[in-house]
Scaffold this active site. Structure first.
Site, PDB file in Angstrom:
ATOM      1  N   ASP A  16       0.858  -1.181   0.000  1.00 33.36           N
ATOM      2  CA  ASP A  16       0.000   0.000   0.000  1.00 33.36           C
ATOM      3  C   ASP A  16       0.898   1.236   0.000  1.00 33.36           C
ATOM      4  O   ASP A  16       1.202   1.794   1.061  1.00 33.36           O
ATOM      5  CB  ASP A  16      -0.904  -0.025   1.240  1.00 33.36           C
ATOM      6  CG  ASP A  16      -2.033   0.983   1.174  1.00 33.36           C
ATOM      7  OD1 ASP A  16      -2.247   1.564   0.097  1.00 33.36           O
ATOM      8  OD2 ASP A  16      -2.706   1.182   2.202  1.00 33.36           O
ATOM      9  N   GLU A  89      -6.453   5.042  -9.028  1.00 31.65           N
ATOM     10  CA  GLU A  89      -7.756   5.555  -8.599  1.00 31.65           C
ATOM     11  C   GLU A  89      -8.320   6.634  -9.517  1.00 31.65           C
ATOM     12  O   GLU A  89      -7.616   7.545  -9.963  1.00 31.65           O
ATOM     13  CB  GLU A  89      -7.627   6.126  -7.177  1.00 31.65           C
ATOM     14  CG  GLU A  89      -8.951   6.413  -6.512  1.00 31.65           C
ATOM     15  CD  GLU A  89      -8.915   6.137  -5.013  1.00 31.65           C
ATOM     16  OE1 GLU A  89      -9.848   6.568  -4.331  1.00 31.65           O
ATOM     17  OE2 GLU A  89      -7.962   5.494  -4.535  1.00 31.65           O
ATOM     18  N   LYS A 125      -9.477   1.882  -9.326  1.00 32.26           N
ATOM     19  CA  LYS A 125     -10.061   2.083  -8.002  1.00 32.26           C
ATOM     20  C   LYS A 125     -11.187   3.109  -8.076  1.00 32.26           C
ATOM     21  O   LYS A 125     -11.021   4.201  -8.635  1.00 32.26           O
ATOM     22  CB  LYS A 125      -9.010   2.560  -6.999  1.00 32.26           C
ATOM     23  CG  LYS A 125      -8.097   1.470  -6.511  1.00 32.26           C
ATOM     24  CD  LYS A 125      -7.095   1.977  -5.496  1.00 32.26           C
ATOM     25  CE  LYS A 125      -7.652   2.037  -4.112  1.00 32.26           C
ATOM     26  NZ  LYS A 125      -6.603   2.404  -3.117  1.00 32.26           N
ATOM     27  N   THR A 149     -13.198   0.823  -3.476  1.00 30.77           N
ATOM     28  CA  THR A 149     -12.502   1.273  -2.281  1.00 30.77           C
ATOM     29  C   THR A 149     -13.433   2.063  -1.371  1.00 30.77           C
ATOM     30  O   THR A 149     -14.608   2.248  -1.669  1.00 30.77           O
ATOM     31  CB  THR A 149     -11.255   2.088  -2.685  1.00 30.77           C
ATOM     32  OG1 THR A 149     -10.477   2.377  -1.536  1.00 30.77           O
ATOM     33  CG2 THR A 149     -11.637   3.379  -3.387  1.00 30.77           C
ATOM     34  N   PHE A 171     -11.985  -1.199   4.645  1.00 34.20           N
ATOM     35  CA  PHE A 171     -11.006  -0.396   5.381  1.00 34.20           C
ATOM     36  C   PHE A 171     -11.023  -0.722   6.873  1.00 34.20           C
ATOM     37  O   PHE A 171     -11.767  -0.117   7.641  1.00 34.20           O
ATOM     38  CB  PHE A 171     -11.292   1.092   5.152  1.00 34.20           C
ATOM     39  CG  PHE A 171     -10.692   1.656   3.888  1.00 34.20           C
ATOM     40  CD1 PHE A 171     -10.649   0.910   2.729  1.00 34.20           C
ATOM     41  CD2 PHE A 171     -10.187   2.935   3.865  1.00 34.20           C
ATOM     42  CE1 PHE A 171     -10.102   1.422   1.558  1.00 34.20           C
ATOM     43  CE2 PHE A 171      -9.633   3.469   2.705  1.00 34.20           C
ATOM     44  CZ  PHE A 171      -9.589   2.710   1.553  1.00 34.20           C
TER      45      PHE A 171
END
Length: 315
Positions: A16, A89, A125, A149, A171
């Site tokens: 990440d 993203e 994303k 996400t 998350f």
């Protein structure tokens, strides 16, 4: 073996980070980025030239195109190091516009393909709003794979499974943070760790639902605050982990047993769950934590996108 090596036996480990120079040390399969990570990276001396070069090459183009080209530049650098996929993203400001999300995603894929990157090595994303999920469903039908996400609620996961998206990113850490803040003085950290962590419990519920009903969408736990949250999810399809926590896992030789098991999930007695738009919106509204964290996450990613634009304009 250290815990990182052991974890790789159960779970695909994803880095990440936008700091691709750190990737070689941990040998992750995949990598994921977001606007905040890219913003952090381009402020470092070793990455600033990438931004400056992108601006110089595409000066005069629309700012949103320059941003996408920078994201793809980072993605290509990452893909030169890892064997798997990178997540890139779509602008968070498009989170409630399905058509614009599809258009932006298609441009990102076209830019990757122009660099010789195969479509299967990129995940787009998208925030797991209703509109984002519908955009992802369209993209998947066109062969463009997606990573949904900012996922905090069970209803988001169910809707993503119905849409047959490639992957979701629940998350963990942000769920933990919300419950800790809401509990205030009554929170006892020692009692809410490992399998009792609310973020871990959320991912476990999604894992059990997906595996029980044979839903092919991959689950990638994200946003970890500590190693205990990671080890409590050993066996999840994927886990995306910061370089700092990857280093902690690599430095620990303690045993690491499998925590999530697909065969055990298939044997459970679980009710079937489905959502139409009205049902989804109501279920999300009923989940105060998910409603707040989704909105907060979109605002934060959008704010960092604006900061990144300002840096690009000043480069």
């Amino acid at each position: 073996m250290n815990q990182l090596d052991t974890l790789k036996q159960f779970t695909t480990v994803v880095a990440d980070t936008g700091d691709f120079l750190q990737l070689s040390a941990f040998k992750p399969q995949d990598a994921t980025t977001n606007p905040s990570l890219i913003l952090k990276a381009v402020q470092k001396p070793e990455y600033r030239p990438l931004m400056q070069d992108t601006v110089a090459r595409f000066q005069g183009r629309a700012l949103d195109e320059q941003i996408d080209r920078l994201l793809v530049r980072f993605g290509c650098e990452i893909l030169s190091i890892i064997p798997g996929r990178v997540s890139t993203e779509v602008d968070a400001r498009l989170s409630f516009d399905a058509a614009a999300t599809v258009t932006r995603a298609e441009r990102l894929i076209a830019l990757y393909q122009a660099e010789g990157v195969h479509i299967d090595r990129v995940l787009i994303k998208i925030a797991a709003t209703w509109e984002g999920i519908q955009a992802a469903a369209q993209l998947e039908r066109r062969g463009i794979h997606t990573n949904l996400t900012l996922l905090f609620a069970f209803c988001q996961a169910v809707a993503c499974g119905q849409a047959r998206v490639q992957l979701i990113s629940p998350f963990v850490g942000r769920i933990h943070d919300w419950h800790k803040k809401a509990a205030g003085a009554s929170w006892v950290e020692a009692e809410r760790t490992g399998a009792n962590d609310p973020g871990v419990q959320s991912v476990r519920r999604i894992f059990e639902h997906y595996k029980h009903f044979g839903i092919g969408t991959e689950i990638m736990g994200a946003s970890f605050r500590n190693v205990g949250q990671i080890t409590a999810l050993a066996g999840c399809d994927l886990l995306t982990i910061s370089p700092e926590l990857l280093a902690q896992l690599a430095a620990t030789d303690a045993p690491l047993p499998r925590a999530l098991d697909a065969d055990a999930a298939r044997a459970l007695d679980l009710p079937a769950v489905n959502y139409d738009e009205a049902g989804f919106r109501y279920a999300l509204n009923e989940d105060a934590m998910a409603t707040e964290k989704l909105a907060e996450g979109i605002r934060a990613f959008a704010a960092d996108a604006v900061k990144l634009e300002h840096l690009m304009q000043a480069a």
